[in-house]
Scaffold this active site. Structure first.
Site, mmCIF file in Angstrom:
data_model
loop_
_atom_site.group_PDB
_atom_site.id
_atom_site.type_symbol
_atom_site.label_atom_id
_atom_site.label_comp_id
_atom_site.label_asym_id
_atom_site.label_seq_id
_atom_site.Cartn_x
_atom_site.Cartn_y
_atom_site.Cartn_z
ATOM 1 N N GLU A 10 0.812 -1.220 0.000
ATOM 2 C CA GLU A 10 0.000 0.000 0.000
ATOM 3 C C GLU A 10 0.843 1.267 0.000
ATOM 4 O O GLU A 10 0.344 2.365 -0.193
ATOM 5 C CB GLU A 10 -0.886 0.021 1.254
ATOM 6 C CG GLU A 10 -2.007 -1.009 1.274
ATOM 7 C CD GLU A 10 -1.576 -2.357 1.840
ATOM 8 O OE1 GLU A 10 -0.381 -2.689 1.776
ATOM 9 O OE2 GLU A 10 -2.457 -3.069 2.336
ATOM 10 N N TRP A 58 1.115 -6.779 26.162
ATOM 11 C CA TRP A 58 1.473 -7.268 24.844
ATOM 12 C C TRP A 58 2.875 -7.842 24.846
ATOM 13 O O TRP A 58 3.799 -7.256 25.408
ATOM 14 C CB TRP A 58 1.438 -6.125 23.827
ATOM 15 C CG TRP A 58 0.058 -5.721 23.452
ATOM 16 C CD1 TRP A 58 -1.115 -6.249 23.925
ATOM 17 C CD2 TRP A 58 -0.304 -4.700 22.527
ATOM 18 N NE1 TRP A 58 -2.179 -5.610 23.362
ATOM 19 C CE2 TRP A 58 -1.716 -4.650 22.501
ATOM 20 C CE3 TRP A 58 0.416 -3.831 21.725
ATOM 21 C CZ2 TRP A 58 -2.417 -3.768 21.688
ATOM 22 C CZ3 TRP A 58 -0.281 -2.939 20.916
ATOM 23 C CH2 TRP A 58 -1.678 -2.907 20.895
HETATM 24 P P1 ADP Z 1 1.651 -8.640 3.160
HETATM 25 O O1 ADP Z 1 0.972 -7.612 4.062
HETATM 26 O O2 ADP Z 1 0.693 -9.508 2.504
HETATM 27 O O3 ADP Z 1 2.812 -9.351 3.819
HETATM 28 P P2 ADP Z 1 3.363 -6.668 2.103
HETATM 29 O O4 ADP Z 1 4.526 -7.139 1.363
HETATM 30 O O5 ADP Z 1 2.685 -5.454 1.651
HETATM 31 O O6 ADP Z 1 2.321 -7.793 2.047
HETATM 32 O O7 ADP Z 1 3.804 -6.563 3.603
HETATM 33 C C1 ADP Z 1 3.852 -5.379 4.346
HETATM 34 C C2 ADP Z 1 4.108 -5.706 5.782
HETATM 35 O O8 ADP Z 1 5.409 -6.279 5.955
HETATM 36 C C3 ADP Z 1 4.120 -4.523 6.701
HETATM 37 O O9 ADP Z 1 2.805 -4.114 7.023
HETATM 38 C C4 ADP Z 1 4.871 -5.062 7.898
HETATM 39 O O10 ADP Z 1 4.034 -5.832 8.733
HETATM 40 C C5 ADP Z 1 5.877 -5.994 7.260
HETATM 41 N N1 ADP Z 1 7.189 -5.339 7.206
HETATM 42 C C6 ADP Z 1 7.758 -4.704 6.175
HETATM 43 N N2 ADP Z 1 8.983 -4.260 6.488
HETATM 44 C C7 ADP Z 1 9.213 -4.607 7.776
HETATM 45 C C8 ADP Z 1 10.297 -4.433 8.694
HETATM 46 N N3 ADP Z 1 11.424 -3.822 8.365
HETATM 47 N N4 ADP Z 1 10.148 -4.922 9.944
HETATM 48 C C9 ADP Z 1 9.022 -5.559 10.319
HETATM 49 N N5 ADP Z 1 7.975 -5.759 9.492
HETATM 50 C C10 ADP Z 1 8.062 -5.293 8.240
#
Ligand code: ADP
Length: 546
Positions: free
Chosen positions: A331, A443
């Protein structure tokens, strides 16, 4: 009264990116790895001509403004040509995740209403499996060799033949910068895939953002290895950033194993590389089996999931490679920020690593806030934890044919990520809302436990999920993969955590698994682990309560 004298209606389009790359950096190269033989090389002028040829034949096949053209391809020269041809002709590039289960793949092609789909010859069997369910596809274009009979009765064309008769002088139409350029569905880690539609303007501005020194700082002397797949979130904007900066592109094609990626880096001397943590961990393992040379890499980025500290540490110590962590989502185009250490801190130092363990530092253009359950904004004090919300010119404001009002909060996107922000815009994702473990009103961050346990002796990989608990509502279950040939004692792991987290956060439930299931883009698939637990498939060892 005074008004701007600037050319504010000059459109920021993918066409402008392409023109810049082909004219100013016409000699920069796209190198596609062939896994042994000489790689295929094409310079950006050639890519530009091929993009015009491709657009001209797609137009002949009936593709008009706004029509969706799917791509079911590896990272390659041809995929790059489609990345430009489709948006520049006014159509919409719909990148299809080649690892989706058949049902979801058919769903997103139908939901996106793709008219033509480009498919790599090596992937024909996968697409063939759903071909009979596709309702809108009028033609397939096959890149490379392969038996196309699996595609059924729909018209099939060969990429090379189409390009050979294409018009290299095809005129790009004038486009509105707000017109759709590309779309990508979320990978569905926590729910059904949702379609995000990027505009020309958002693509242009995002690409510029990724080029700033607070992000990759890519320039002409760079060679960018696109490990992140082009079928997922624009390969983090790298294909567009390359044409704006002149950096050359390294495309691994189907050769995506960590060992093959190392071969590519060594042979072509990549300077920038971006991947999800599981790929980086895999590359470290290759380095345990043979001597590897990563000295060409000036910066590596990791995103998509939290990267364990031990992985970053090992890259620095063994290979002199500084990994900078970034955060983003489908997004958000996807880049929201990279965690470069602040001025005066050596990135390679222990303190530098502390900073690089943050999820990111806000990139100019993106605004962020954290809110509590009532929607009230929380302070940027590095302590208060709430849901992260973002807005900005490359953040989605809706989903394709799916209103999902619960995902938006007065113009802000609710990310579903839980975290905190410090006074200087460094943010830390402590969990996904759906993964956080709610124990006795408090949490527990599954990400923090995973990160610490990844550094414990004999541990190859670990995922932590919440399981129902009568007394505490939920308690953590650590699912641990031992290193090959090594034994794990959960009691020792629990002692390893003692003192590193509060005692009530230490898991008392442990299970050994052969591997942590992964999503289509290589992230831990906790849905699958939860289902296995519920089905009684995991043998749980319960230590005494902490
Ligand atoms: P999906 O939500 O289906 O996995 P995305 O590739 O759009 O597809 O994933 C985005 C999500 O990935 C973020 O909302 C977050 O939860 C996670 N994410 C991305 N980068 C990081 C990071 N550096 N550390 C932790 N979580 C991350």
């Amino acid at each position: 009264m005074i008004t701007s004298t600037m050319q504010d209606d000059f459109p920021l389009t993918v066409t402008a990116i392409l023109e810049h790359g082909t004219r100013v950096f016409g000699d920069s190269q796209c190198v596609t790895w062939t896994g042994g033989a000489e790689p295929r090389r094409a310079n950006y002028s050639t890519i530009g001509r091929n993009a015009r040829r491709l657009a001209s034949v797609l137009a002949e096949l009936g593709v008009g403004p706004g029509d969706r053209v799917g791509t079911f391809c590896w990272n390659s020269q041809e995929h790059l040509e489609a990345y430009y041809a489709v948006p520049c002709m006014g159509a919409v590039l719909h990148t299809l995740n080649i690892r989706l289960p058949a049902g979801q793949l058919a769903h997103i092609i139908n939901h996106g209403e793709d008219k033509v789909v480009l498919v790599d010859g090596t992937l024909l069997p996968l697409l063939g499996a759903v071909a009979s369910q596709l309702r809108t596809v009028e033609a397939f274009v096959v890149v490379g060799a392969g038996d196309a009979s699996v595609l059924g009765n729909v018209a099939v064309h060969r990429y090379d033949e189409l390009l050979a008769r294409g018009n290299k002088f095809f005129d790009w139409p004038d486009l509105d910068e707000r017109a759709p350029a590309a779309m990508c569905y979320t990978s569905g880690t926590t729910g059904d895939p949702k379609g995000v539609v990027y505009s020309h303007r958002s693509t242009f501005l995002h690409a510029l953002g990724t080029l700033s020194n607070n992000c990759t700082g890519a320039r002409e002397s760079d060679r960018m290895l696109t490990i992140v797949p082009m079928f997922h979130v624009n390969a983090w904007g790298i294909p567009y950033g390359a044409f704006l900066s002149g950096a050359s592109l390294h495309m691994p094609g189907p050769h995506m194993t960590p060992a093959a990626l190392v071969d590519f880096i060594e042979a072509e001397r990549s300077t920038l590389a971006s991947a999800v943590p599981t790929i980086w961990a895999g590359i470290l393992q290759v380095g345990e089996q043979r001597e590897i040379d990563l000295s060409s890499i000036r910066m590596a980025t990791s995103g998509g999931a939290a990267i364990p500290r031990v992985v970053m540490e090992a890259f620095q110590r063994r290979h002199g490679v500084t990994i900078v962590q970034g955060w983003g989502m489908t997004e958000t185009s996807p880049v929201g920020g990279l965690a470069h250490p602040p001025a005066g801190v050596d990135p390679a130092s222990e303190e530098g690593l502390d900073w690089r363990m943050k999820s990111g530092r806000l990139l100019a253009g993106v605004q962020m806030r954290i809110v509590d359950d009532s929607g009230a904004e929380l302070p940027w004090d590095g302590v208060a934890v709430g849901e992260i919300e973002v807005r900005g010119p490359w953040i989605t404001s809706a989903y394709h044919r799916d209103p999902a009002p619960e995902k938006f909060d007065h113009g802000w996107l609710r990310t579903g990520d839980i975290g905190c922000i410090d006074p200087h815009g460094y943010f830390l994702i402590t969990d996904r809302a759906k993964d956080v473990i709610k124990s006795g009103g408090e949490w527990i961050s599954s990400v923090e436990l995973e990160n610490l346990l990844a550094g414990a002796p004999h541990v190859q990989e670990v995922a932590v999920i919440g399981i129902p608990d009568e007394k505490w509502t939920e308690r953590p279950l650590a699912c641990v993969v031992p290193r090959p040939g090594e034994a794990i004692d959960p009691a020792e792991l629990a002692s390893f955590l003692a003192g590193k987290v509060a005692s009530w956060q230490v898991p008392e439930n442990w299970t050994l698994v052969d591997e942590v299931p992964k999503t289509t883009v290589g992230k831990f698939d906790k849905k699958v682990l939860r289902a296995r637990y519920q089905a009684g498939d995991l043998e749980v060892l319960r230590l005494g309560e902490p």
